[in-house]
Design a protein around this motif. Structure first.
Motif, PDB file in Angstrom:
ATOM      1  N   UNK A 171       0.872  -0.858  -0.334  1.00 38.54           N
ATOM      2  CA  UNK A 171       0.146   0.300   0.403  1.00 38.54           C
ATOM      3  C   UNK A 171       0.580   1.393  -0.320  1.00 38.54           C
ATOM      4  N   UNK A 178       1.491   7.516 -10.358  1.00 37.43           N
ATOM      5  CA  UNK A 178       0.395   8.270  -8.793  1.00 37.43           C
ATOM      6  C   UNK A 178      -0.680   6.962  -8.739  1.00 37.43           C
ATOM      7  N   UNK A 213      -9.834  15.091  -4.693  1.00 39.36           N
ATOM      8  CA  UNK A 213      -9.751  13.610  -4.569  1.00 39.36           C
ATOM      9  C   UNK A 213      -8.772  13.031  -3.596  1.00 39.36           C
ATOM     10  N   UNK A 253      -7.232   9.214  -2.733  1.00 37.27           N
ATOM     11  CA  UNK A 253      -7.087   8.252  -3.457  1.00 37.27           C
ATOM     12  C   UNK A 253      -6.335   7.590  -1.870  1.00 37.27           C
ATOM     13  N   UNK A 254      -5.420   8.112  -1.348  1.00 32.98           N
ATOM     14  CA  UNK A 254      -4.961   7.302  -0.085  1.00 32.98           C
ATOM     15  C   UNK A 254      -4.624   7.757   0.943  1.00 32.98           C
ATOM     16  N   UNK A 255      -4.954   6.783   1.806  1.00 32.39           N
ATOM     17  CA  UNK A 255      -4.551   6.844   3.214  1.00 32.39           C
ATOM     18  C   UNK A 255      -3.892   6.528   4.060  1.00 32.39           C
ATOM     19  N   UNK A 256      -2.114   7.024   4.651  1.00 31.51           N
ATOM     20  CA  UNK A 256      -0.965   5.639   5.695  1.00 31.51           C
ATOM     21  C   UNK A 256      -1.760   6.506   7.173  1.00 31.51           C
ATOM     22  N   UNK A 308      -0.382  10.201   7.067  1.00 31.80           N
ATOM     23  CA  UNK A 308      -0.945  11.390   5.497  1.00 31.80           C
ATOM     24  C   UNK A 308      -1.777  10.439   4.157  1.00 31.80           C
ATOM     25  N   UNK A 327      -3.116  11.058   0.847  1.00 34.36           N
ATOM     26  CA  UNK A 327      -2.656  11.731  -0.532  1.00 34.36           C
ATOM     27  C   UNK A 327      -4.227  11.705  -1.911  1.00 34.36           C
ATOM     28  N   UNK A 328      -4.290  12.759  -2.956  1.00 31.90           N
ATOM     29  CA  UNK A 328      -4.830  13.138  -3.454  1.00 31.90           C
ATOM     30  C   UNK A 328      -3.997  12.491  -5.029  1.00 31.90           C
ATOM     31  N   UNK A 329      -4.824  12.751  -6.018  1.00 28.48           N
ATOM     32  CA  UNK A 329      -3.661  11.680  -7.450  1.00 28.48           C
ATOM     33  C   UNK A 329      -2.857  12.821  -7.639  1.00 28.48           C
ATOM     34  N   UNK A 340       0.790  14.105  -2.357  1.00 27.87           N
ATOM     35  CA  UNK A 340       1.140  14.213  -1.028  1.00 27.87           C
ATOM     36  C   UNK A 340       0.993  14.812   0.535  1.00 27.87           C
ATOM     37  N   UNK A 353      -9.086   3.260   4.669  1.00 32.57           N
ATOM     38  CA  UNK A 353      -8.041   2.557   4.480  1.00 32.57           C
ATOM     39  C   UNK A 353      -8.766   2.123   3.113  1.00 32.57           C
TER      40      UNK A 353
END
Lengths: 358, 119
Positions: free
Chosen positions: A291, A314, B34, B36-39, B55, B57-59, B62, B81
């Motif tokens: 991930x 990306x 948008x 798209x990811x979360x840590x 952190x 992240x958008x497209x 970060x 997640x």
């Protein structure tokens, strides 16, 4: 102070969030839409982009074809009037000054469409290398460019123009087209991996053409699309972007653009350097097994040894997972990892392009 | 009675006795685009006010999420997640984690002050 394109008022009208890109105020995305929605619109229906920041250079004269052919890696001889060809504009050491589209207007006149960030550099590079019987002009500031991209692009264009103004083949164009009586050049080209068109027009007609296309495409799901979606779309299609996959110091025989580098030509700038050069690196695609999102410049490792870098990375909106283009040493085997802010994430090499239209 | 406060780095924090719930403000999600990811942080992580603990992240990029308070993470919203876009759709409802608070900085803003701050 960044320059505004003639379509600036349209971006304000449609809620564009403006950023400075290559010295131009351009929308990165639109209010209420965003990169993912705009991206999806282009993959499923259609999107409309302002790409007026791109540079346009005209080279003409009896010796234009020969002089230009010497400055390009591709061979532009034997093209027909109304044909477009992709080429690298190489430097002496085998790197890239830019990558360009060559439009053959006629046997003595060629239009070069170049990256905005390189337009001034290209103009100096090219004009300084042409014989005196060849005329050079930079018409970038007089020309606007609108990209209509997506599976419904042709349907939308056909509502607006006569049959003969629709270019039939990929990488061809119609020069004296018109939309509502406004003159334009329409090419079947794009930077999204979808079918679509790029419309070149005079600045004074740009807003009217943009609005005409937008209204015609409304019922087909056409949305305005910004720079953010332009980047994710080109990236999924694995189209190189200057400054990422291409650059002055990246040998062009390491980028996977063999189709546009004609080593059989008698001569061109940088050919000698390329002949002497043994490619050490290659451009490959990868998806992340762990991930996280690998971004540009993240180092790539095989074991503890750094073997390359991420050139673009990306989350892929179409595929739904993170992908990256890598510049890594050739012929590696074994588990590659990428360092994302201190964490090593595993990579799986996958074929390019990541996305290919059906 | 819980108290809703905001940071200058656009996190919200609801403080209820010694427990704080943390998320990203509507302004933050709007600026980021948008997601798209979360840590996510992990249960048991010690976090320090003003320092990154997560952190997103958008497209395009970060961004660090800064801790509004100091303390220990006791619960994590694992649902984010697989659905980080919840933060875009409902920023105030999409909590990131719950923290057992050890100290609260004195420069947090209330809703009215924050509304003024982002003007």
């Amino acid at each position: 102070m960044a320059k505004r394109t003639p379509l600036y008022d349209m971006h304000v009208k449609y809620g564009g969030q403006i950023v400075d890109f290559a010295g131009y105020d351009l929308p990165v995305q639109y209010e209420g839409l965003g990169v993912l929605k705009e991206h999806t619109a282009v993959r499923t229906n259609a999107g409309l982009f302002d790409v007026s920041h791109m540079g346009e250079l005209v080279i003409s004269g009896d010796g234009a074809e020969a002089a230009l052919n010497n400055l390009l890696t591709n061979d532009i001889r034997g093209m027909y009037d109304g044909q477009v060809r992709y080429s690298v504009l190489p430097n002496e050491k085998g790197g890239a000054v830019d990558d360009v589209l060559v439009y053959r207007i006629n046997g003595n006149t060629f239009l070069l469409v170049v990256n905005a960030s390189n337009a001034e550099k290209d103009a100096r590079w090219i004009s300084g290398r042409l014989p005196s019987d060849v005329t050079f002009s930079n018409i970038s500031d007089a020309v606007s460019q609108i990209a209509l991209q997506g599976p419904k692009a042709e349907l939308i264009l056909r509502k607006l123009v006569k049959e003969e103004y629709v270019p039939k083949k990929y990488y061809s164009f119609v020069k004296n087209a018109a939309i509502n009586g406004m003159r334009c050049l329409i090419s079947r080209t794009g930077y999204t991996g979808e079918s679509g068109f790029e419309i070149y027009c005079g600045n004074m007609d740009a807003c009217a053409i943009y609005e005409t296309v937008m209204q015609a495409g409304k019922e087909d799901g056409l949305l305005p699309a910004g720079l953010g979606a332009r980047d994710t779309l080109r990236f999924e299609a694995a189209m190189p972007l200057y400054g990422h996959e291409l650059g002055e110091d990246i040998p062009i025989d390491e980028v996977g653009l063999g189709f546009a580098i004609k080593m059989g030509k008698e001569n061109f700038v940088g050919k000698d350097a390329l002949l002497r050069h043994e490619p050490q690196y290659e451009r490959v695609g990868a998806k992340l097994v762990d991930r996280g999102i690998a971004r540009e410049h993240c180092p790539v490792y095989l074991g503890d040894e750094q073997v390359g870098v991420v050139t673009s990375g990306t989350h892929s909106p179409t595929l739904g997972y993170p992908i990256a283009m890598l510049r890594i040493r050739k012929g590696l085997t074994g588990q590659l990892t990428v360092d994302v802010r201190g964490k090593r994430l595993r990579l799986e090499i996958v074929p390019l392009p990541f996305y290919k239209k059906a | 009675m819980s108290k809703l406060m905001f940071t200058r780095t656009h996190e919200w924090v609801k403080i209820d006795g010694s427990t704080a719930t943390i998320g990203l403000s509507d302004h933050a999600q709007h600026e980021l685009g948008d997601l798209v990811f979360i840590n996510l942080p992990a249960e048991g992580d010690a976090i320090t006010a003003g320092e990154s603990f997560c952190d997103v992240e958008s497209v395009k990029a970060v961004s660090d999420v800064m801790a509004p308070v100091s303390g220990k993470v006791v619960k994590v919203n694992e649902e984010l997640e697989s659905a980080p876009e919840s933060i875009n759709n409902d920023p105030m409802g999409s909590w990131i984690c719950e923290v057992e608070v050890s100290s609260v900085p004195d420069d947090l803003m209330d809703e009215a002050q924050y509304a003024e701050f982002i003007k």
